[in-house]
Design a protein around this motif. Structure first.
Motif, PDB file in Angstrom:
ATOM      1  N   ALA A 182       0.970  -1.028  -0.051  1.00  0.00           N
ATOM      2  CA  ALA A 182       0.537   0.145  -0.094  1.00  0.00           C
ATOM      3  C   ALA A 182       0.755   1.153  -0.138  1.00  0.00           C
ATOM      4  N   LEU A 183       2.624   1.236  -0.046  1.00  0.00           N
ATOM      5  CA  LEU A 183       3.114   2.204   0.246  1.00  0.00           C
ATOM      6  C   LEU A 183       3.261   2.630  -0.857  1.00  0.00           C
ATOM      7  N   VAL A 184       3.513   4.329  -1.402  1.00  0.00           N
ATOM      8  CA  VAL A 184       3.045   5.149  -2.738  1.00  0.00           C
ATOM      9  C   VAL A 184       5.126   5.760  -1.922  1.00  0.00           C
ATOM     10  N   PRO A 185       5.798   4.892  -3.274  1.00  0.00           N
ATOM     11  CA  PRO A 185       6.923   6.158  -3.479  1.00  0.00           C
ATOM     12  C   PRO A 185       6.964   7.369  -3.149  1.00  0.00           C
ATOM     13  N   PRO A 186       8.258   8.215  -3.335  1.00  0.00           N
ATOM     14  CA  PRO A 186       7.909   9.480  -3.897  1.00  0.00           C
ATOM     15  C   PRO A 186       7.582   9.793  -5.679  1.00  0.00           C
ATOM     16  N   GLY A 187       7.024  10.909  -5.539  1.00  0.00           N
ATOM     17  CA  GLY A 187       6.740  11.077  -7.411  1.00  0.00           C
ATOM     18  C   GLY A 187       5.173  10.112  -7.709  1.00  0.00           C
ATOM     19  N   LEU A 188       5.080   9.208  -6.988  1.00  0.00           N
ATOM     20  CA  LEU A 188       4.169   8.902  -8.142  1.00  0.00           C
ATOM     21  C   LEU A 188       2.650   9.712  -8.268  1.00  0.00           C
ATOM     22  N   PRO A 189       1.514   9.184  -8.522  1.00  0.00           N
ATOM     23  CA  PRO A 189       0.645  10.122  -7.492  1.00  0.00           C
ATOM     24  C   PRO A 189      -0.611   8.944  -7.202  1.00  0.00           C
ATOM     25  N   VAL A 190      -1.408   9.481  -6.339  1.00  0.00           N
ATOM     26  CA  VAL A 190      -2.331   8.599  -6.369  1.00  0.00           C
ATOM     27  C   VAL A 190      -3.517   8.716  -6.206  1.00  0.00           C
ATOM     28  N   PRO A 191      -4.371   7.495  -6.710  1.00  0.00           N
ATOM     29  CA  PRO A 191      -5.551   7.906  -7.024  1.00  0.00           C
ATOM     30  C   PRO A 191      -6.454   7.813  -6.358  1.00  0.00           C
ATOM     31  N   GLY A 214      -7.672  16.395  -7.793  1.00  0.00           N
ATOM     32  CA  GLY A 214      -6.488  17.156  -8.411  1.00  0.00           C
ATOM     33  C   GLY A 214      -6.019  17.924  -6.597  1.00  0.00           C
ATOM     34  N   ASP A 215      -6.380  17.764  -6.297  1.00  0.00           N
ATOM     35  CA  ASP A 215      -5.598  18.479  -4.772  1.00  0.00           C
ATOM     36  C   ASP A 215      -4.522  17.793  -4.671  1.00  0.00           C
ATOM     37  N   GLN A 216      -2.892  18.818  -4.464  1.00  0.00           N
ATOM     38  CA  GLN A 216      -2.230  18.728  -4.072  1.00  0.00           C
ATOM     39  C   GLN A 216      -2.102  18.173  -2.865  1.00  0.00           C
ATOM     40  N   VAL A 217      -1.316  17.464  -2.152  1.00  0.00           N
ATOM     41  CA  VAL A 217      -0.865  17.645  -0.841  1.00  0.00           C
ATOM     42  C   VAL A 217       0.568  17.265  -0.490  1.00  0.00           C
ATOM     43  N   GLU A 218       0.949  18.819   0.496  1.00  0.00           N
ATOM     44  CA  GLU A 218       2.723  18.507   0.976  1.00  0.00           C
ATOM     45  C   GLU A 218       2.400  18.343   2.377  1.00  0.00           C
ATOM     46  N   GLY A 219       3.456  17.449   3.035  1.00  0.00           N
ATOM     47  CA  GLY A 219       3.578  16.863   4.122  1.00  0.00           C
ATOM     48  C   GLY A 219       5.089  17.688   4.183  1.00  0.00           C
ATOM     49  N   GLU A 220       5.105  17.733   6.056  1.00  0.00           N
ATOM     50  CA  GLU A 220       6.786  17.854   6.305  1.00  0.00           C
ATOM     51  C   GLU A 220       7.489  17.771   7.735  1.00  0.00           C
ATOM     52  N   ILE A 221       8.538  17.091   7.740  1.00  0.00           N
ATOM     53  CA  ILE A 221       8.247  16.957   9.698  1.00  0.00           C
ATOM     54  C   ILE A 221      10.176  17.620   9.805  1.00  0.00           C
ATOM     55  N   GLU A 222      10.575  18.205  10.156  1.00  0.00           N
ATOM     56  CA  GLU A 222      11.225  18.839  11.293  1.00  0.00           C
ATOM     57  C   GLU A 222      12.475  18.620  11.005  1.00  0.00           C
ATOM     58  N   ASP A 223      13.542  17.863  10.283  1.00  0.00           N
ATOM     59  CA  ASP A 223      14.919  17.498  10.781  1.00  0.00           C
ATOM     60  C   ASP A 223      14.498  15.551   9.292  1.00  0.00           C
ATOM     61  N   VAL A 224      13.646  15.612   9.037  1.00  0.00           N
ATOM     62  CA  VAL A 224      13.043  14.483   8.272  1.00  0.00           C
ATOM     63  C   VAL A 224      13.038  14.580   6.876  1.00  0.00           C
ATOM     64  N   GLY A 225      12.036  15.448   6.913  1.00  0.00           N
ATOM     65  CA  GLY A 225      12.032  15.357   4.926  1.00  0.00           C
ATOM     66  C   GLY A 225      10.203  15.855   5.139  1.00  0.00           C
ATOM     67  N   ARG A 226      10.088  15.040   3.541  1.00  0.00           N
ATOM     68  CA  ARG A 226       8.203  15.892   3.130  1.00  0.00           C
ATOM     69  C   ARG A 226       7.643  14.551   2.330  1.00  0.00           C
ATOM     70  N   VAL A 227       6.666  14.933   2.616  1.00  0.00           N
ATOM     71  CA  VAL A 227       6.209  14.075   1.364  1.00  0.00           C
ATOM     72  C   VAL A 227       5.533  14.975   0.741  1.00  0.00           C
ATOM     73  N   SER A 228       5.064  14.826  -0.649  1.00  0.00           N
ATOM     74  CA  SER A 228       4.069  15.129  -1.424  1.00  0.00           C
ATOM     75  C   SER A 228       4.064  14.307  -2.745  1.00  0.00           C
ATOM     76  N   PHE A 229       2.157  15.040  -2.864  1.00  0.00           N
ATOM     77  CA  PHE A 229       1.999  13.901  -3.860  1.00  0.00           C
ATOM     78  C   PHE A 229       0.586  14.647  -4.397  1.00  0.00           C
ATOM     79  N   HIS A 230       0.461  13.658  -5.285  1.00  0.00           N
ATOM     80  CA  HIS A 230      -1.389  14.655  -6.371  1.00  0.00           C
ATOM     81  C   HIS A 230      -2.938  13.709  -6.030  1.00  0.00           C
ATOM     82  N   ILE A 231      -3.099  13.775  -6.159  1.00  0.00           N
ATOM     83  CA  ILE A 231      -4.419  13.134  -6.026  1.00  0.00           C
ATOM     84  C   ILE A 231      -5.227  12.968  -7.601  1.00  0.00           C
ATOM     85  N   ALA A 232      -5.034  11.698  -7.769  1.00  0.00           N
ATOM     86  CA  ALA A 232      -5.275  11.553  -9.093  1.00  0.00           C
ATOM     87  C   ALA A 232      -7.009  11.012  -9.798  1.00  0.00           C
TER      88      ALA A 232
END
Length: 227
Positions: free
Chosen positions: A59-68, A209-227
């Motif tokens: 069920a994991l979606v790696p970085p850079g892939l859209p989420v249906p 169509g939503d664009q989701v951006e998440g961030e955790i300090e000193d860890v990194g980001r998660v970013s994806f588009h709802i397709a």
């Protein structure tokens, strides 16, 4: 050489920051209601202990892939979480021992078909349809702990530029060490296991169509588009 009657499934694996090597994923554990404010917004008693459920590793979606947008729901929710990636085995470990099991951290999102989850709750049924569906766990790069240390800063998520969730990791009811220790009393944890450690308040709906951006300090980001 081993022969299978069907093609063997591909090993789920995630990219690691600053490396071409991948982190192989064994199991995905998730902690429910580990921030007091989120526990209250979901109608829970903050004195209750957090509890665990699982998602399939694929069920994991790696970085850079859209989420249906998933089927059979009209109420898909976002839940940003700190994810601990384990690099060592352990059973019945103490909180003092637990952090030594962490190989790295990532920012992840526990996507939830809230209407299906609530219907299951009302009937006293399991939550798999609401939590463990395909592409329900978008995640960012894993940052090795020797780079990040054990994070203590902020966590936030925005949708289309609007901040929806924002808190401090210190707002957790159970710390990462306590979460790992408790999980290790229920299962023998092994290298390759991921633990989503709970989400702060502000969970809410997502739409195609939503664009989701998440961030955790000193860890990194998660970013994806709802397709």
């Amino acid at each position: 050489m081993t022969h299978y009657v069907l093609p063997a499934p591909v090993q789920p694996a995630l990219p690691v920051e600053g490396s071409t090597a991948l982190f192989p994923v064994r199991r995905v554990f998730c902690v429910g209601r580990n921030y007091a404010a989120h526990r209250r917004e979901m109608g829970g008693d903050e004195r209750d202990r957090p509890f665990f459920f699982q998602k399939p590793a694929d069920a994991l979606v790696p970085p850079g892939l859209p989420v249906p947008y998933p089927s059979l729901t009209k109420n898909l929710h976002h839940e940003i979480e700190l994810v601990a990636a384990l690099g060592a085995d352990g059973a019945d470990v103490s909180p003092d021992e637990a952090l030594a099991m962490v190989w790295g951290y990532a920012a992840g999102v526990d996507l939830t078909r809230r209407d299906l989850q609530n219907a299951a709750k009302d009937k006293g049924q399991p939550w798999e349809a609401g939590k463990a569906f395909d592409a329900s766990a978008p995640i960012g790069l894993i940052r090795p702990v020797d780079r990040s240390g054990h994070p203590k800063g902020g966590i936030r998520l925005s949708v289309n530029g609007e901040v929806r969730q924002e808190a401090q990791l210190s707002d957790m009811i159970w710390s990462v060490a306590e979460v790992i220790a408790q999980a290790s009393r229920l299962w023998r944890l092994e290298a390759g296991d991921l633990i989503f450690t709970g989400t702060p308040e502000g969970v809410g709906p997502l739409n195609p169509g939503d664009q989701v951006e998440g961030e955790i300090e000193d860890v990194g980001r998660v970013s994806f588009h709802i397709a």
